[in-house]
Design an enzyme around this catalytic site. Structure first.
Site, PDB file in Angstrom:
ATOM      1  CG  HIS A  58      -6.725   0.564  -1.670  1.00  0.00           C
ATOM      2  ND1 HIS A  58      -7.007  -0.087  -0.496  1.00  0.00           N
ATOM      3  CD2 HIS A  58      -7.676   0.135  -2.559  1.00  0.00           C
ATOM      4  CE1 HIS A  58      -8.073  -0.856  -0.647  1.00  0.00           C
ATOM      5  NE2 HIS A  58      -8.502  -0.737  -1.882  1.00  0.00           N
TER       6      HIS A  58
ATOM      7  CB  CYS B 112      -0.969  -0.005   1.178  1.00  0.00           C
ATOM      8  SG  CYS B 112      -0.197   0.049   2.814  1.00  0.00           S
TER       9      CYS B 112
ATOM     10  CG  HIS C 193      -4.523   0.093   3.850  1.00  0.00           C
ATOM     11  ND1 HIS C 193      -3.815  -0.823   3.089  1.00  0.00           N
ATOM     12  CD2 HIS C 193      -5.452   0.617   3.007  1.00  0.00           C
ATOM     13  CE1 HIS C 193      -4.301  -0.854   1.857  1.00  0.00           C
ATOM     14  NE2 HIS C 193      -5.290   0.009   1.785  1.00  0.00           N
TER      15      HIS C 193
END
Length: 377
Positions: A351, A291, A339
């Site tokens: 993402h 990520c 994240h």
């Protein structure tokens, strides 16, 4: 990616329908350089649903008594991947710190070599002065002139003597200073080496944790039948859709009208161009990303170097209110900041979700938001 005319405003039911449709098609639509996407809504089907199932969803076998439900299995898998994501951030941070420390040790080694060369030169100068003094009977030329009977020679000798004393003092001071520098370099290098070894140990521990969590999640998923795996994906989409719908209903984006900067547009263009590439922990492209690997590389492509990990991006980048969010800003998720995604506009983000998934678009509110940060503030 191509562009099209901007769609109508984003907060009504029609926008949500559009977002769902785009997720189902797994391909982004671009409007004025901004992408629209959100988790998919259930797909209608004439097949009768099982009790509690969404119409049109694959029918999973009924779990045996005492067995976990598919929804609980989904939560367990998601939890394991979240833990792996948190460990991945720790691994990436340790890796980046190890790299920085290694580079600093190399710099120190170069300074040590230069310092040693400097000391050799100073010692050579001191030796030459000592040899000259020896050849003159133990007195430097200035001292001999200072003892002369001639007034002119005496003054000249006294001046030379003072100059010689200053030169000697300066030489010794420089020698001592250089030796002190070398001692400090050695101390700094030792401390950096110790930190580097500690970070390597952290990397190894994080790597084992990551691999263990991913293996456990994969084992859970591999036990499912094909129909259950298909249903599992749809359960993920439904959970994301529900979260996004609830988040939008709060009016979180009601005042968000920010436009992307030129750098922000370049970052969004890079990130969206990576769609379809797989998540791989620790990866920064060009064929796969985790990520924060995706967000850091997107901004690097836009000409801005930002921290490598989501936690460091949260700590070091300026925070902005959700009402001020604009395309290119980064959205940090979960309480542990494990994240990160990039806002692309109209309630959507891009993402790299987790192992087993690829770079994609989803709704901004499909996960718990911790903060929004701006790389080009």
């Amino acid at each position: 990616m191509g562009t099209a005319k901007r769609a109508s405003r984003r907060h009504g039911a029609s926008t949500l329908t559009l977002l769902c449709a785009m997720a189902i098609l797994t391909a982004p639509a671009i409007a004025g350089g901004t992408a629209y996407a959100a988790p998919a809504a259930p797909v209608p089907s004439p097949a009768p649903p099982a009790p509690g199932a969404t119409p049109g969803s694959p029918v999973a076998p009924t779990p045996a008594p005492g067995a976990k439900s598919l929804e609980q299995t989904r939560k367990d898998i998601e939890g394991l991947y979240r833990q792996a994501g948190s460990a991945t951030d720790a691994y990436n941070l340790a890796e980046s710190e190890t790299k920085a420390q290694s580079e600093r040790i190399v710099e120190i080694a170069k300074l040590v070599v230069a310092g040693q060369d400097r000391i050799s030169g100073l010692k050579a100068r001191a030796g030459a002065a000592a040899r000259a003094q020896y050849r003159s009977g133990g007195l430097p030329p200035g001292a001999q002139l200072a003892l002369s009977d001639s007034p002119g020679q005496f003054l000249d000798g006294a001046n030379r003597l003072r100059q010689g004393e200053k030169a000697t003092t300066d030489l010794l001071s420089e020698l001592n200073r250089t030796q002190s520098d070398l001692e400090r370099y050695a101390k700094d290098a030792g401390a950096l080496w110790q930190k580097m070894e500690e970070n390597r140990a952290k990397q190894e521990a994080a790597k084992k944790e990551i691999e263990g969590k991913i293996k456990a999640a994969e084992e859970l998923e591999n036990k499912l039948e094909a129909e259950e795996k298909a249903r599992l994906i749809q359960l993920e989409q439904e959970a994301q859709y529900k979260a996004q719908t609830q988040w939008l209903s709060t009016g979180a984006l009601k005042e968000a009208k920010g436009s992307a900067t030129d750098a922000g547009k370049r970052a969004v263009q890079f990130a969206t161009a990576q769609m379809g590439k797989p998540y791989v922990w620790g990866a920064t492209g060009p064929n796969s990303y985790d990520c924060s690997g995706l967000t850091s590389q997107a901004w690097l492509a836009a000409g801005k170097a930002i921290p490598r990990t989501s936690q460091e991006q949260l700590r070091l980048l300026p925070k902005v209110a959700m009402k001020d969010i604009r395309p290119g800003d980064l959205i940090i998720y979960w309480d542990d900041a494990s994240h990160v995604a990039m806002y692309v506009g109209d309630g959507a983000m891009v993402h790299s979700p987790r192992p087993g998934r690829s770079v994609t678009m989803a709704g901004v509110g499909s996960m718990p938001i911790k903060a929004v940060v701006r790389p080009d503030a």
